[in-house]
Write a protein that holds these residues in place. Structure first.
Motif, PDB file in Angstrom:
ATOM      1  N   ARG A  18       0.762  -1.218   0.041  1.00  0.00           N
ATOM      2  CA  ARG A  18      -0.219   0.081   0.020  1.00  0.00           C
ATOM      3  C   ARG A  18       0.826   1.419   0.009  1.00  0.00           C
ATOM      4  N   VAL A  19       2.078   1.051   0.544  1.00  0.00           N
ATOM      5  CA  VAL A  19       2.752   2.368   0.908  1.00  0.00           C
ATOM      6  C   VAL A  19       4.062   2.472  -0.356  1.00  0.00           C
ATOM      7  N   LEU A  20       4.597   1.225  -0.414  1.00  0.00           N
ATOM      8  CA  LEU A  20       5.802   1.210  -1.682  1.00  0.00           C
ATOM      9  C   LEU A  20       5.235   0.718  -2.868  1.00  0.00           C
ATOM     10  N   GLY A  21       4.361   0.136  -3.261  1.00  0.00           N
ATOM     11  CA  GLY A  21       4.050  -0.556  -4.243  1.00  0.00           C
ATOM     12  C   GLY A  21       4.200  -2.063  -4.318  1.00  0.00           C
ATOM     13  N   ALA A  22       3.700  -2.754  -5.161  1.00  0.00           N
ATOM     14  CA  ALA A  22       3.468  -4.218  -4.996  1.00  0.00           C
ATOM     15  C   ALA A  22       5.120  -4.919  -5.565  1.00  0.00           C
ATOM     16  N   ARG A  23       5.584  -4.198  -6.531  1.00  0.00           N
ATOM     17  CA  ARG A  23       7.059  -4.959  -6.633  1.00  0.00           C
ATOM     18  C   ARG A  23       8.126  -4.685  -5.697  1.00  0.00           C
ATOM     19  N   THR A  24       8.346  -3.568  -5.154  1.00  0.00           N
ATOM     20  CA  THR A  24       9.263  -3.486  -3.867  1.00  0.00           C
ATOM     21  C   THR A  24       8.647  -4.289  -2.539  1.00  0.00           C
ATOM     22  N   ALA A  25       7.277  -4.366  -2.426  1.00  0.00           N
ATOM     23  CA  ALA A  25       6.934  -5.328  -1.392  1.00  0.00           C
ATOM     24  C   ALA A  25       7.304  -6.745  -1.418  1.00  0.00           C
ATOM     25  N   LYS A  26       6.887  -7.154  -2.715  1.00  0.00           N
ATOM     26  CA  LYS A  26       7.292  -8.467  -2.989  1.00  0.00           C
ATOM     27  C   LYS A  26       8.577  -8.846  -2.756  1.00  0.00           C
ATOM     28  N   ALA A  27       9.667  -7.901  -3.210  1.00  0.00           N
ATOM     29  CA  ALA A  27      11.214  -8.106  -2.865  1.00  0.00           C
ATOM     30  C   ALA A  27      11.492  -8.026  -1.444  1.00  0.00           C
ATOM     31  N   LEU A  28      10.704  -7.225  -0.517  1.00  0.00           N
ATOM     32  CA  LEU A  28      11.058  -7.148   0.833  1.00  0.00           C
ATOM     33  C   LEU A  28      10.426  -8.251   1.544  1.00  0.00           C
ATOM     34  N   ARG A  30      10.757 -11.185   0.920  1.00  0.00           N
ATOM     35  CA  ARG A  30      11.736 -12.196   0.886  1.00  0.00           C
ATOM     36  C   ARG A  30      12.583 -12.291   2.337  1.00  0.00           C
ATOM     37  N   LEU A  31      12.693 -11.069   2.876  1.00  0.00           N
ATOM     38  CA  LEU A  31      13.401 -10.859   4.113  1.00  0.00           C
ATOM     39  C   LEU A  31      12.226 -10.983   5.261  1.00  0.00           C
ATOM     40  N   GLY A  32      11.056 -11.331   5.006  1.00  0.00           N
ATOM     41  CA  GLY A  32      10.081 -11.605   6.099  1.00  0.00           C
ATOM     42  C   GLY A  32       9.507 -10.106   6.330  1.00  0.00           C
ATOM     43  N   LEU A  33       9.624  -9.212   5.694  1.00  0.00           N
ATOM     44  CA  LEU A  33       9.032  -7.793   5.917  1.00  0.00           C
ATOM     45  C   LEU A  33       7.764  -7.536   5.052  1.00  0.00           C
ATOM     46  N   GLU A  34       6.655  -7.451   5.904  1.00  0.00           N
ATOM     47  CA  GLU A  34       5.315  -7.543   5.372  1.00  0.00           C
ATOM     48  C   GLU A  34       4.675  -5.926   5.591  1.00  0.00           C
ATOM     49  N   THR A  35       5.021  -5.588   6.617  1.00  0.00           N
ATOM     50  CA  THR A  35       4.303  -4.315   7.211  1.00  0.00           C
ATOM     51  C   THR A  35       5.218  -3.119   7.331  1.00  0.00           C
ATOM     52  N   VAL A  36       4.674  -1.981   7.390  1.00  0.00           N
ATOM     53  CA  VAL A  36       5.602  -0.763   7.860  1.00  0.00           C
ATOM     54  C   VAL A  36       6.439  -0.846   8.944  1.00  0.00           C
ATOM     55  N   SER A  37       5.654  -1.421   9.936  1.00  0.00           N
ATOM     56  CA  SER A  37       6.464  -1.700  11.199  1.00  0.00           C
ATOM     57  C   SER A  37       7.453  -2.627  11.089  1.00  0.00           C
ATOM     58  N   ASP A  38       7.486  -3.713  10.369  1.00  0.00           N
ATOM     59  CA  ASP A  38       8.255  -4.646  10.044  1.00  0.00           C
ATOM     60  C   ASP A  38       9.384  -3.964   9.421  1.00  0.00           C
ATOM     61  N   LEU A  39       9.315  -2.849   8.415  1.00  0.00           N
ATOM     62  CA  LEU A  39      10.586  -2.388   7.834  1.00  0.00           C
ATOM     63  C   LEU A  39      11.124  -1.314   8.543  1.00  0.00           C
ATOM     64  N   PRO A 162      23.859   3.318   6.842  1.00  0.00           N
ATOM     65  CA  PRO A 162      23.339   1.949   7.514  1.00  0.00           C
ATOM     66  C   PRO A 162      23.412   1.028   6.448  1.00  0.00           C
ATOM     67  N   LEU A 163      24.041  -0.315   6.607  1.00  0.00           N
ATOM     68  CA  LEU A 163      24.131  -1.597   6.113  1.00  0.00           C
ATOM     69  C   LEU A 163      23.029  -2.449   6.611  1.00  0.00           C
ATOM     70  N   TYR A 164      22.085  -2.763   5.734  1.00  0.00           N
ATOM     71  CA  TYR A 164      21.110  -3.684   6.245  1.00  0.00           C
ATOM     72  C   TYR A 164      21.038  -5.080   6.028  1.00  0.00           C
ATOM     73  N   PRO A 165      20.555  -5.978   6.838  1.00  0.00           N
ATOM     74  CA  PRO A 165      20.596  -7.488   6.598  1.00  0.00           C
ATOM     75  C   PRO A 165      20.044  -7.746   5.325  1.00  0.00           C
ATOM     76  N   SER A 166      20.278  -8.274   4.150  1.00  0.00           N
ATOM     77  CA  SER A 166      19.681  -8.324   2.903  1.00  0.00           C
ATOM     78  C   SER A 166      19.826  -9.802   2.361  1.00  0.00           C
ATOM     79  N   ALA A 167      19.229  -9.891   1.127  1.00  0.00           N
ATOM     80  CA  ALA A 167      19.084 -10.980   0.440  1.00  0.00           C
ATOM     81  C   ALA A 167      19.483 -10.748  -1.037  1.00  0.00           C
ATOM     82  N   VAL A 168      19.476 -11.950  -1.753  1.00  0.00           N
ATOM     83  CA  VAL A 168      19.748 -11.931  -3.291  1.00  0.00           C
ATOM     84  C   VAL A 168      18.498 -11.144  -3.908  1.00  0.00           C
TER      85      VAL A 168
END
Length: 729
Positions: A18-28, A30-39, A162-168
């Motif tokens: 709802r906030v970042l768009g479907a494409r970015t949300a789908k990528a995030l 993969r890190l278990g980030l689903e909501t604004v709070s998660d991010l 900041p360097l964040y825990p990331s994924a492929v």
């Protein structure tokens, strides 16, 4: 007022699409980030200063640099030593050339970099300089393309990044940009404040909103340092409050006292022991006995090094409960260990385990596992439900709703590190049940205080007299002559009447080994498998005439029992296995432990494996074969392993080299830790202060109603751990 999404959710509750768009949300996701709070709670793992802009000629190996350079060309190819692709980019500042290297399992993410870094592109490249075959390079550098070769913003370069825990396909800069988009919308009122004002004032902490901004958008190092300090205190207070609440709830329930009897089963068992208990076993036994005699449920952690005699302490406690008319359950993490406990306990009890068939003094001991046949399971469940069975030993099957233990008075969880807080809670949730948690993986004081803050702690530090010494040697796996000698030594020990374990990280050569393959820079053969290793050993002339057995987790219980029996009686004196034999397997004649690819195991796991030998009177030999280059963390871990058999010292070192695990939920692996900021080994002061505050707050108001922000955060933490546990089961 909090910002509210159109569907009634607050901004923090809003799904990312709802906030970042479907494409970015789908990528995030993969890190278990689903909501604004998660991010927003996705904390940076570290910060880097990209530093002064330097010419390539001033770059040295190990330096963290930012350079401005032009791309000369790119080339992509499959890697040689493992699956995947490699992208090499040549850059130049007009005087000196340097290569950039990117790795990926598929060509797609590399094609993205190749598209952005076309020849002639000018960009800033930031990373740590390394050397490969004498040439300096940057591996997976961060970069920003400068439009039209434009000027560099030196203030932006100097800002802590900041360097964040990331994924492929989800690099750190993608996460940084997504968080920046969110922060532009966030107002102070959107961020709940879980810390009571008195707590913040006492410890000089930032407010929640300021801490969030300092964490993700620091202008100076002091900004993120103060933000992280605040987050550590918040995390520690919530965690300790959960544990203090759990302890209060457990203590509020009455328990049926089960005092020791001078004429009961426990006394009869002590009288038939063929050896003297150690001083530590007697002291801990007295502590547990006093707990069981109380009208408040026992909640105790018993930790002792491998071979320290925890099982006999547990058995004496179970017999005291049976003497008092109760039932005892022992929960083990694997069928191999459950069966081992069943055999050793019935053997130690002798005629006392015959349930009154030979005398009036005795109790029934039953085994329950998930793979038992339907008829056998029904029979065991019937005896347990009818109160005929005094001691029930089993795996996770004991947690099933269909298992009715009407007089359950003592629940023992063995090898706690294989379970978790939630799984022990499933047993403690039964009213009035005494709980004893055991672990042979010694736990450092700070971790015990944090992960087991709701339990009293007892320790067994001495080994029973007469145990054989164990020598540990690290063997370079690439030296053929050394490896040949390993198998000759196995043959010699077996010929002398010993038994040998050979442990492999994989069952089958076709198993996936994600993250464990070699790279072009560090070639190594595929990880050893039980199937291949057993086949090779059967063809090894040094082991001619010696039967080789195999043991893995997926085997049937009948096969496991048969294989272990052949190993114990010497019919198959060499056993090639996975880490299924890591805990609880007790074979006094086992004298040799060979660990293949030892650099791929953690310190506690290595220590557990070594604990399978030297349990009799004969000395033991542990040979750990390693491919780890000198100077690596893996080599450092192995050096510590070879240097000491003190499990408590190794536990401290292990916690320095890896994360602490999920102390609230069922996961005990650092990869799934709920701890985002707190480092248990380093943050002793914070943990102790937060614990003192949590005790004071819960004493004032157990439901935390005066502090609604803290109450909501604590309830959410408890809810999250319960959901995680249910989801895994």
């Amino acid at each position: 007022m909090e910002a509210v999404a159109t569907d009634g959710r607050t901004l923090l509750e809003s799904p990312l699409d709802r906030v970042l768009g479907a494409r970015t949300a789908k990528a995030l996701s993969r890190l278990g980030l689903e909501t604004v709070s998660d991010l927003l709670n996705h904390a940076p793992r570290r910060y880097v200063r990209r530093g002064e802009l330097v010419p390539l000629s001033h770059a040295h190996e190990g330096d963290s640099v930012t350079v401005v350079a032009t791309v000369l060309g790119t080339s992509m190819r499959p890697m040689n030593a493992r699956r995947g692709f490699l992208l090499k980019v040549m850059i130049s500042d007009g005087n000196v050339d340097m290569s950039l290297t990117f790795f990926a399992k598929s060509s797609r993410p590399l094609a993205f970099h190749e598209m952005k870094l076309k020849p002639g592109t000018v960009a800033t490249f930031s990373g740590t300089v390394s050397s490969y075959r004498g040439e300096l390079q940057l591996t997976h550098p961060e970069y920003e393309v400068l439009e039209d070769g434009g000027d560099v913003d030196k203030d932006e370069i100097a800002r802590p990044r900041p360097l964040y825990p990331s994924a492929v396909n989800v690099p750190t800069w993608t996460i940084e940009k997504a968080i920046a988009t969110i922060l532009d919308q966030v107002q102070p009122a959107d961020i709940p404040e879980p810390l009571p004002e008195s707590f913040r004032t006492r410890h000089g902490l930032l407010g929640a909103y300021d801490a969030l901004m300092g964490l993700h958008r620091p202008g100076l190092d002091a900004d993120w340092q103060r933000a992280r300090e605040r987050m550590k205190f918040e995390e520690a207070l919530i965690l300790q409050t959960v544990l203090i609440q759990r302890g209060h709830e457990a203590a509020a329930v009455d328990s049926t006292p089960r005092p020791a009897r001078p004429d009961g089963l426990a006394a009869a068992f002590d009288a038939r022991l063929p050896f003297e208990l150690t001083e530590g076993q007697r002291l801990v036994g007295d502590q547990i006995s006093a707990d069981l005699a109380s009208s408040r449920p026992m909640t105790r952690l018993l930790q002792g090094d491998v071979g320290s005699g925890k099982t006999i302490v547990a058995l004496r406690a179970m017999l005291q409960v049976v003497d008092g008319g109760g039932q005892a359950a022992l929960l083990a993490p694997t069928e191999v260990l459950a069966e081992q406990h069943f055999r050793s306990i019935t053997s130690m009890l002798g005629e006392l385990a015959l349930g009154g068939l030979l005398s009036d003094l005795g109790t029934r001991v039953d085994l329950l596992t998930g793979t038992m046949g339907a008829k056998a399971t029904r029979e065991v469940l019937g005896r347990v439900a009818g109160g005929e069975t005094g001691i029930i030993i089993g795996t996770h099957a004991l947690l099933s709703d269909r298992v009715q233990i009407p007089f359950l008075s003592l629940a023992i969880v063995d090898e706690q590190h294989r379970f978790g807080v939630d799984q022990r809670e499933a047993l403690r949730a039964r009213p009035g049940v005494n709980l004893l948690v055991m672990t042979a993986t010694p736990i450092p004081r700070t971790l015990a205080m944090t992960a087991f803050g709701d339990l009293a702690v007892s320790e067994l530090t001495e080994l029973p007299r007469g145990r054989g010494d164990v020598t540990t040697t690290i063997v370079p796996a690439g030296k053929t002559s050394w490896v040949d000698r390993v198998w000759e030594r196995v043959a010699e020990d077996v010929t002398a009447g010993g038994r040998a374990f050979v442990v492999c990280p994989r069952i089958d050569p076709d198993d996936e080994a994600t993250g464990l393959e070699s790279s072009d820079e560090n070639p190594r053969p595929p990880l050893s498998s039980v199937v291949d290793t057993a086949d090779q050993l059967r063809r090894n002339p040094a082991l001619a005439g010696i039967t080789i057995g195999t043991l893995t987790g997926p085997m049937s219980p009948e096969d496991k029992t048969s294989i272990m029996a052949a190993f114990q009686d010497g019919t198959a004196p060499v056993l090639v296995a996975t880490t299924v034999i890591e805990v609880g397997v007790d074979v006094p004649d086992a004298t040799t432990m060979i660990i293949l690819d030892a650099d791929r195991f953690g310190l506690s796991q290595l220590h557990q494996l070594r604990g399978r030998i030297g349990r009799g009177t004969k000395p033991g030999l542990c040979l750990a074969l390693s491919w780890a280059p000198e100077g690596t963390i893996a080599a450092e871990r192995l050096a510590a392993f070879a240097d000491t058999r003190d499990g408590f010292a190794l536990a401290e070192r292990d916690m320095e080299l890896r994360r602490e695990g999920d102390v609230l939920g069922a996961s005990q692996s650092g990869a799934h830790s709920h701890l985002r900021h707190l480092e248990i080994r380093k943050d002793v002061r914070v943990i102790e202060m937060a614990r003192d505050d949590a005790i004071e707050l819960v004493a004032q108001a157990p439901d935390l109603s005066p502090w609604p922000g803290l109450r909501d955060a604590v309830n959410a933490a408890r809810r999250r751990s319960e959901i995680d546990y249910l989801g895994r089961n």
